[in-house]
Design an enzyme around this catalytic site. Structure first.
Site, PDB file in Angstrom:
ATOM      1  N   HIS A 133      40.979 116.217 -55.725  1.00  0.00           N
ATOM      2  CA  HIS A 133      40.896 117.104 -56.888  1.00  0.00           C
ATOM      3  C   HIS A 133      41.340 116.296 -58.110  1.00  0.00           C
ATOM      4  O   HIS A 133      42.166 115.381 -57.976  1.00  0.00           O
ATOM      5  CB  HIS A 133      41.848 118.275 -56.647  1.00  0.00           C
ATOM      6  CG  HIS A 133      41.784 119.372 -57.652  1.00  0.00           C
ATOM      7  ND1 HIS A 133      42.436 119.313 -58.862  1.00  0.00           N
ATOM      8  CD2 HIS A 133      41.149 120.568 -57.634  1.00  0.00           C
ATOM      9  CE1 HIS A 133      42.213 120.426 -59.536  1.00  0.00           C
ATOM     10  NE2 HIS A 133      41.437 121.208 -58.813  1.00  0.00           N
ATOM     11  N   ASP A 210      48.598 116.472 -50.990  1.00  0.00           N
ATOM     12  CA  ASP A 210      48.234 117.637 -51.795  1.00  0.00           C
ATOM     13  C   ASP A 210      47.824 118.754 -50.834  1.00  0.00           C
ATOM     14  O   ASP A 210      46.744 118.716 -50.244  1.00  0.00           O
ATOM     15  CB  ASP A 210      47.076 117.233 -52.738  1.00  0.00           C
ATOM     16  CG  ASP A 210      46.393 118.430 -53.389  1.00  0.00           C
ATOM     17  OD1 ASP A 210      46.728 119.585 -53.063  1.00  0.00           O
ATOM     18  OD2 ASP A 210      45.488 118.201 -54.218  1.00  0.00           O
ATOM     19  N   GLN A 213      45.127 123.357 -50.537  1.00  0.00           N
ATOM     20  CA  GLN A 213      44.143 124.102 -49.727  1.00  0.00           C
ATOM     21  C   GLN A 213      44.524 124.093 -48.250  1.00  0.00           C
ATOM     22  O   GLN A 213      43.648 124.277 -47.381  1.00  0.00           O
ATOM     23  CB  GLN A 213      42.738 123.485 -49.900  1.00  0.00           C
ATOM     24  CG  GLN A 213      42.233 123.454 -51.315  1.00  0.00           C
ATOM     25  CD  GLN A 213      41.872 124.830 -51.878  1.00  0.00           C
ATOM     26  OE1 GLN A 213      41.747 125.808 -51.148  1.00  0.00           O
ATOM     27  NE2 GLN A 213      41.699 124.909 -53.188  1.00  0.00           N
ATOM     28  N   LYS A 236      47.481 130.235 -54.423  1.00  0.00           N
ATOM     29  CA  LYS A 236      46.452 130.092 -53.370  1.00  0.00           C
ATOM     30  C   LYS A 236      47.001 130.548 -52.020  1.00  0.00           C
ATOM     31  O   LYS A 236      46.311 130.556 -51.018  1.00  0.00           O
ATOM     32  CB  LYS A 236      45.981 128.642 -53.278  1.00  0.00           C
ATOM     33  CG  LYS A 236      45.249 128.177 -54.548  1.00  0.00           C
ATOM     34  CD  LYS A 236      44.779 126.749 -54.386  1.00  0.00           C
ATOM     35  CE  LYS A 236      44.493 126.060 -55.682  1.00  0.00           C
ATOM     36  NZ  LYS A 236      43.212 126.381 -56.283  1.00  0.00           N
ATOM     37  N   CYS A 374      36.248 120.748 -59.991  1.00  0.00           N
ATOM     38  CA  CYS A 374      37.321 119.795 -60.370  1.00  0.00           C
ATOM     39  C   CYS A 374      37.351 118.603 -59.423  1.00  0.00           C
ATOM     40  O   CYS A 374      38.428 118.038 -59.149  1.00  0.00           O
ATOM     41  CB  CYS A 374      38.693 120.470 -60.425  1.00  0.00           C
ATOM     42  SG  CYS A 374      38.771 121.794 -61.623  1.00  0.00           S
TER      43      CYS A 374
HETATM   44  N1  C6P Z   1      41.641 124.057 -56.956  1.00  0.00           N
HETATM   45  C1  C6P Z   1      39.578 125.312 -56.898  1.00  0.00           C
HETATM   46  O1  C6P Z   1      38.826 126.220 -57.291  1.00  0.00           O
HETATM   47  P1  C6P Z   1      46.715 124.120 -59.463  1.00  0.00           P
HETATM   48  O2  C6P Z   1      45.665 124.375 -60.505  1.00  0.00           O
HETATM   49  O3  C6P Z   1      47.775 123.190 -59.938  1.00  0.00           O
HETATM   50  O4  C6P Z   1      47.250 125.387 -58.853  1.00  0.00           O
HETATM   51  O5  C6P Z   1      45.956 123.402 -58.240  1.00  0.00           O
HETATM   52  C2  C6P Z   1      45.217 122.245 -58.451  1.00  0.00           C
HETATM   53  C3  C6P Z   1      44.553 121.808 -57.184  1.00  0.00           C
HETATM   54  C4  C6P Z   1      44.992 120.651 -56.583  1.00  0.00           C
HETATM   55  N2  C6P Z   1      44.478 120.232 -55.421  1.00  0.00           N
HETATM   56  C5  C6P Z   1      43.516 120.922 -54.788  1.00  0.00           C
HETATM   57  C6  C6P Z   1      42.992 120.436 -53.484  1.00  0.00           C
HETATM   58  C7  C6P Z   1      43.021 122.099 -55.351  1.00  0.00           C
HETATM   59  O6  C6P Z   1      42.074 122.769 -54.732  1.00  0.00           O
HETATM   60  C8  C6P Z   1      43.534 122.540 -56.604  1.00  0.00           C
HETATM   61  C9  C6P Z   1      42.967 123.752 -57.269  1.00  0.00           C
HETATM   62  C10 C6P Z   1      40.976 125.232 -57.469  1.00  0.00           C
HETATM   63  O7  C6P Z   1      39.219 124.504 -56.056  1.00  0.00           O
HETATM   64  C11 C6P Z   1      40.949 125.315 -58.958  1.00  0.00           C
HETATM   65  S1  C6P Z   1      40.202 123.926 -59.716  1.00  0.00           S
END
Ligand code: C6P
Length: 416
Positions: A133, A210, A213, A236, A374
């Site tokens: 991401h 990370d 997910q 999430k 992203c």
């Molecule tokens: N992905 C998606 O629709 P934040 O925004 O900090 O809570 O998470 C960022 C982030 C980091 N790593 C992974 C693997 C992610 O999936 C995400 C967030 C969302 O896929 C929003 S772009």
């Protein structure tokens, strides 16, 4: 092992009952019952989480770690109880290793700014992967630009699996840091983070995972993985937005300088010198997201009561069904077919732009995500500007998938 047939065996969880816990699911969108399949972007919140946040503001809204009055003590106790829940959820050694911040993005930025800036120098190498991401690319790129370190990338194959031999080839004595995604938000791939950590540690590199997910879909045990840092976002994991967690190994966090200065991260301040607070407060400057952390604690209670293994199995069954149903539709191609994957079905439809797919599905009351997710390097790998993505959560059921399949078919037929 014989495969479970989810349509004929007793369900692992009572999804109809579970759905009643999520008020947002019970509404119509464009006159159709809402089908929410955008769980990778953010999950819906159960009543227990909404109530916990509301209760904080209604009954004991107060700042933490500061007051001797009863409201402040209650708020502090609830905030710290949430930290304990996170500790148990990740099987962390100590609550000192659990830092509340805004989310995964902020966690990566914290590690980059503190561990990274202190320990990574010109000529050192940082390894990330092709499926990261942007939150796990850009901070490392910034660090590389500032320090003269070199960013290396583990490539993947066309199924969306990391090429582990290539990873081994990238590792050397200059490798100082490896940061990889546990489960890809675009491809659904579940990466072998334990193996990656073991290999990285052999050359003395530190490892960040990370888990944005991952934590909502399967059991995560940071001690078993053996990594050095782990990050996730509360929103999430059925919790509120604006709160997330960085877990870090205690000895590393102790050695790292603070990131932001302010209240609560100090023991004493004079104009000559400040003595910093211990863990975890050293990394939580200023008034934190108190209601958010409390809400996240309740989200963890909710998921724990259902059982993360039950959630995992339900979602795996549902994913298989979704894959089969969607791939029956003429013109639909799946992007991301790793042997170990789940929850996320990203796809193209021949001749149809993903934004049109998203709009048509929205008119049917179905929420999916469209765009680059992203993960622009993933788009580049597969030669597409954008994708459509259906992603499942614990409250999704077979009817949701049937509805989405019907709507995707309609979109494919309309444009052909
Ligand atoms: N992905 C998606 O629709 P934040 O925004 O900090 O809570 O998470 C960022 C982030 C980091 N790593 C992974 C693997 C992610 O999936 C995400 C967030 C969302 O896929 C929003 S772009």
């Amino acid at each position: 092992m014989t495969e479970r047939n989810p349509l004929t065996v007793k369900p692992l969880m009572d999804i109809d009952k579970i759905r009643k816990d999520f008020p947002v699911l019970h509404q119509s969108v464009h006159g159709k019952p809402l089908v929410y399949l955008d769980n990778a972007a953010t999950t819906q919140k159960p009543n227990s989480v909404i109530e916990a946040i509301s209760e904080y503001y209604r009954l004991y809204n107060s700042n933490i770690h500061r007051g001797v009055h009863q409201l402040s003590q209650k708020a502090t106790d609830e905030y710290e109880a949430a930290r304990q829940k996170v500790q148990r959820y990740l099987n962390a050694n100590s609550t000192k290793e659990v830092i509340f911040l805004r989310g995964t993005s902020e966690a990566v930025n914290l590690v980059m700014n503190t561990y990274g800036r202190t320990n990574i120098k010109a000529g050192d190498e940082i390894i990330i992967s092709e499926m990261e991401h942007h939150s796990n690319i850009v901070p490392w790129q910034m660090l590389a630009q500032q320090t003269g370190a070199v960013l290396r990338v583990i490539p993947m194959n066309d199924k969306g699996e990391l090429l582990m031999e290539e990873f081994k080839n990238l590792l050397n004595e200059k490798t100082k840091f490896v940061s990889v995604v546990h489960a890809s938000n675009t491809l659904g791939t579940e990466n072998p983070v334990k193996e990656i950590t073991g290999l990285a540690h052999e050359v003395g590199a530190k490892v960040m995972v990370d888990g944005a997910q991952a934590v909502q879909h399967f059991k995560v045990d940071v001690q078993d993985i053996g990594c050095d840092f782990y990050a996730f976002s509360g929103h999430k994991l059925y919790g509120p937005t604006g709160v997330g967690v960085l877990w870090g190994r205690e000895e590393l966090l102790i050695a790292m300088p603070p990131w932001q200065g302010g209240g609560d991260m100090i023991l004493s301040v004079t104009f000559e010198k400040t003595i910093y607070n211990g863990l975890p407060n050293k990394f939580e400057a200023g008034t934190p997201n108190i209601s958010g952390a409390i809400g996240l604690g309740h989200a963890i209670d909710y998921v724990t009561a259902l059982g993360i293994d039950n959630i995992h199995e339900h979602e795996r069954d549902l994913y298989r069904y979704m894959e089969q149903k969607f791939l029956e539709i003429q013109g639909v191609s799946l992007v991301g077919s790793a042997a170990k994957k789940g929850s996320v079905f990203s796809f193209t439809i021949d001749g149809v732009h993903p934004h049109d797919v998203g709009t048509i599905l929205d008119m049917e009351g179905i929420a999916i995500r469209t765009g680059h997710m992203c993960t622009q390097p993933v788009m580049k790998h597969f030669g597409v500007p954008a994708l459509s993505r259906a992603s499942i959560g614990l409250y999704n059921n077979y009817e949701d998938i049937d509805c989405a399949a019907e709507a995707i078919k309609k979109a494919a037929e309309f444009f052909s």
